[in-house]
Design a protein around this motif. Sequence first.
Motif, PDB file in Angstrom:
ATOM      1  N   UNK A   1       0.848  -1.195   0.000  1.00 40.25           N
ATOM      2  CA  UNK A   1       0.000   0.000   0.000  1.00 40.25           C
ATOM      3  C   UNK A   1       0.882   1.243   0.000  1.00 40.25           C
ATOM      4  N   UNK A   2       0.325   2.346  -0.478  1.00 39.89           N
ATOM      5  CA  UNK A   2       1.049   3.606  -0.477  1.00 39.89           C
ATOM      6  C   UNK A   2       0.897   4.331   0.856  1.00 39.89           C
ATOM      7  N   UNK A   3       1.952   5.065   1.244  1.00 34.98           N
ATOM      8  CA  UNK A   3       1.916   5.859   2.472  1.00 34.98           C
ATOM      9  C   UNK A   3       2.759   7.105   2.274  1.00 34.98           C
ATOM     10  N   UNK A   4       2.367   8.188   2.974  1.00 33.25           N
ATOM     11  CA  UNK A   4       3.110   9.453   2.943  1.00 33.25           C
ATOM     12  C   UNK A   4       4.125   9.416   4.084  1.00 33.25           C
ATOM     13  N   UNK A   5       5.404   9.339   3.726  1.00 34.69           N
ATOM     14  CA  UNK A   5       6.460   9.083   4.711  1.00 34.69           C
ATOM     15  C   UNK A   5       7.483  10.206   4.685  1.00 34.69           C
ATOM     16  N   UNK A   6       7.790  10.753   5.856  1.00 30.77           N
ATOM     17  CA  UNK A   6       8.850  11.738   5.979  1.00 30.77           C
ATOM     18  C   UNK A   6      10.119  11.018   6.424  1.00 30.77           C
ATOM     19  N   UNK A   7      11.211  11.249   5.686  1.00 31.03           N
ATOM     20  CA  UNK A   7      12.492  10.599   5.975  1.00 31.03           C
ATOM     21  C   UNK A   7      13.464  11.553   6.667  1.00 31.03           C
ATOM     22  N   UNK A   8      13.169  12.821   6.636  1.00 27.06           N
ATOM     23  CA  UNK A   8      14.029  13.831   7.242  1.00 27.06           C
ATOM     24  C   UNK A   8      13.543  15.193   6.801  1.00 27.06           C
ATOM     25  N   UNK A   9      14.259  16.227   7.223  1.00 26.67           N
ATOM     26  CA  UNK A   9      13.855  17.583   6.848  1.00 26.67           C
ATOM     27  C   UNK A   9      13.825  17.726   5.327  1.00 26.67           C
ATOM     28  N   UNK A  10      12.677  18.206   4.793  1.00 30.36           N
ATOM     29  CA  UNK A  10      12.487  18.427   3.359  1.00 30.36           C
ATOM     30  C   UNK A  10      12.655  17.149   2.537  1.00 30.36           C
ATOM     31  N   UNK A  11      12.344  16.024   3.144  1.00 31.73           N
ATOM     32  CA  UNK A  11      12.456  14.732   2.444  1.00 31.73           C
ATOM     33  C   UNK A  11      11.165  13.941   2.661  1.00 31.73           C
ATOM     34  N   UNK A  12      10.186  14.205   1.808  1.00 36.75           N
ATOM     35  CA  UNK A  12       8.889  13.541   1.880  1.00 36.75           C
ATOM     36  C   UNK A  12       8.755  12.603   0.688  1.00 36.75           C
ATOM     37  N   UNK A  13       8.318  11.368   0.941  1.00 37.92           N
ATOM     38  CA  UNK A  13       8.224  10.385  -0.127  1.00 37.92           C
ATOM     39  C   UNK A  13       6.895   9.639  -0.053  1.00 37.92           C
ATOM     40  N   UNK A  14       6.486   9.114  -1.193  1.00 39.31           N
ATOM     41  CA  UNK A  14       5.367   8.180  -1.234  1.00 39.31           C
ATOM     42  C   UNK A  14       5.986   6.790  -1.288  1.00 39.31           C
ATOM     43  N   UNK A  15       5.929   6.083  -0.179  1.00 41.99           N
ATOM     44  CA  UNK A  15       6.568   4.780  -0.060  1.00 41.99           C
ATOM     45  C   UNK A  15       5.538   3.653  -0.124  1.00 41.99           C
ATOM     46  N   UNK A  16       6.018   2.490  -0.485  1.00 47.50           N
ATOM     47  CA  UNK A  16       5.213   1.281  -0.365  1.00 47.50           C
ATOM     48  C   UNK A  16       5.454   0.676   1.014  1.00 47.50           C
ATOM     49  N   UNK A  17       4.388   0.416   1.721  1.00 48.20           N
ATOM     50  CA  UNK A  17       4.450  -0.189   3.046  1.00 48.20           C
ATOM     51  C   UNK A  17       3.670  -1.510   3.038  1.00 48.20           C
ATOM     52  N   UNK A  18       3.981  -2.446   3.940  1.00 50.63           N
ATOM     53  CA  UNK A  18       3.257  -3.713   3.984  1.00 50.63           C
ATOM     54  C   UNK A  18       1.780  -3.503   4.329  1.00 50.63           C
ATOM     55  N   UNK A  19       0.941  -4.364   3.785  1.00 50.24           N
ATOM     56  CA  UNK A  19      -0.478  -4.313   4.115  1.00 50.24           C
ATOM     57  C   UNK A  19      -0.677  -4.694   5.584  1.00 50.24           C
ATOM     58  N   UNK A  20      -1.454  -3.905   6.344  1.00 48.02           N
ATOM     59  CA  UNK A  20      -1.698  -4.251   7.748  1.00 48.02           C
ATOM     60  C   UNK A  20      -2.690  -5.399   7.864  1.00 48.02           C
ATOM     61  N   UNK A  21      -2.562  -6.163   8.940  1.00 46.30           N
ATOM     62  CA  UNK A  21      -3.473  -7.269   9.231  1.00 46.30           C
ATOM     63  C   UNK A  21      -3.977  -7.095  10.659  1.00 46.30           C
ATOM     64  N   UNK A  22      -5.282  -7.156  10.828  1.00 37.81           N
ATOM     65  CA  UNK A  22      -5.883  -6.927  12.153  1.00 37.81           C
ATOM     66  C   UNK A  22      -5.678  -8.130  13.052  1.00 37.81           C
TER      67      UNK A  22
END
Length: 343
Positions: A1-22
């Motif tokens: 799934x896509x997620x809005x991830x900040x990696x550091x100052x002025x470093x914002x990325x759209x990353x792929x993250x694992x699908x969550x499971x309840x």
Amino acid sequence: MKAVVVHGANDLRIDERPEPVAGPGEVVLDVEWGGICGSDLSYWRHGGSGTAVLKSPLVLGHEVAGRIAQLGAGVTDLEVGQPVTVHPAELVGDGSMPERLAGRTNLYPQIRYFGSAAFDPHTDGGFSERKLARASQIRPLPEGVDTLHGALAEPLAVALHAVGRIGNLSGRDVLVNGAGPIGSLVVAAAKYAGARNVIATDISEASLAIAKAMGADEVLNVSAGGSLPQDMELVFEATGIPAVLGGVLRATARGGTIVQVGNLPGAPAPAALGDLVTREITWIGSYRFVDEITDALRAMAEGLDVSPVITHTFDLDQAEEAMRVSADPATGSSKVMLRLSTT
């Protein structure tokens, strides 16, 4: 799934993250909307917010709403497809507090909050296509409140908590200094609580227009150095700018009360505070909220309209542009919303 991830100052990325499971007692949401907050902007611009500093990538976002996609074992009071928002706070440990703080769980010393780097490992937020949460954090949306507006229950809860710090507002006059998203929501919350006359002040005509639409009886642009209204018994300071505190204290009536809802910096900053003593002003802090998110949903269901604070919407893939618009006063933005999924 896509997620809005900040990696550091002025470093914002759209990353792929694992699908969550309840797991047991948990749910997975299809997150539909998220609102950008000042803390999200701070992580993006500075790599930290307050005393919380990024040590690893962090999914942003704590103002979110969507629909239940998956129920974990033991969750029987929610349904797949149900529209909900989320209380973003989770207490760590046994939750015990001194008697003097009974019921004030927002002041518990160890709270994991969506989209926060206060702990290591960090607590990922909800700016993602799907989000795992404890069932106890879920708040179903009432009839007539869609997920776009449900995502604003969290900041409205902040405003309702601030208003609640004063006590009874019925028939009283109020000054709200700062008409950003929280200030404008404080305007609405004060009117909802029965305030007679609410004056909003700011240096932006666009912000003041939103405050007016949110219920302010009067608005005042102080960009040219104009004075704030004087002899105000009740004042909400919503800018968090130390340099304005002298004027706010001077505007407060002798024996009056200020609620500090705008976050003040954690580092030393000059401020003229003499009137705090000589005018015997009561200065009250207001931090997040307890369960006023439930009250916020009820208020919206009863007709409190938060629509005027929504000025821009962007898709998830446009997250960096959304952050830039939210951070730039010249855009006239108030609450900028991210469309995170359309499931």
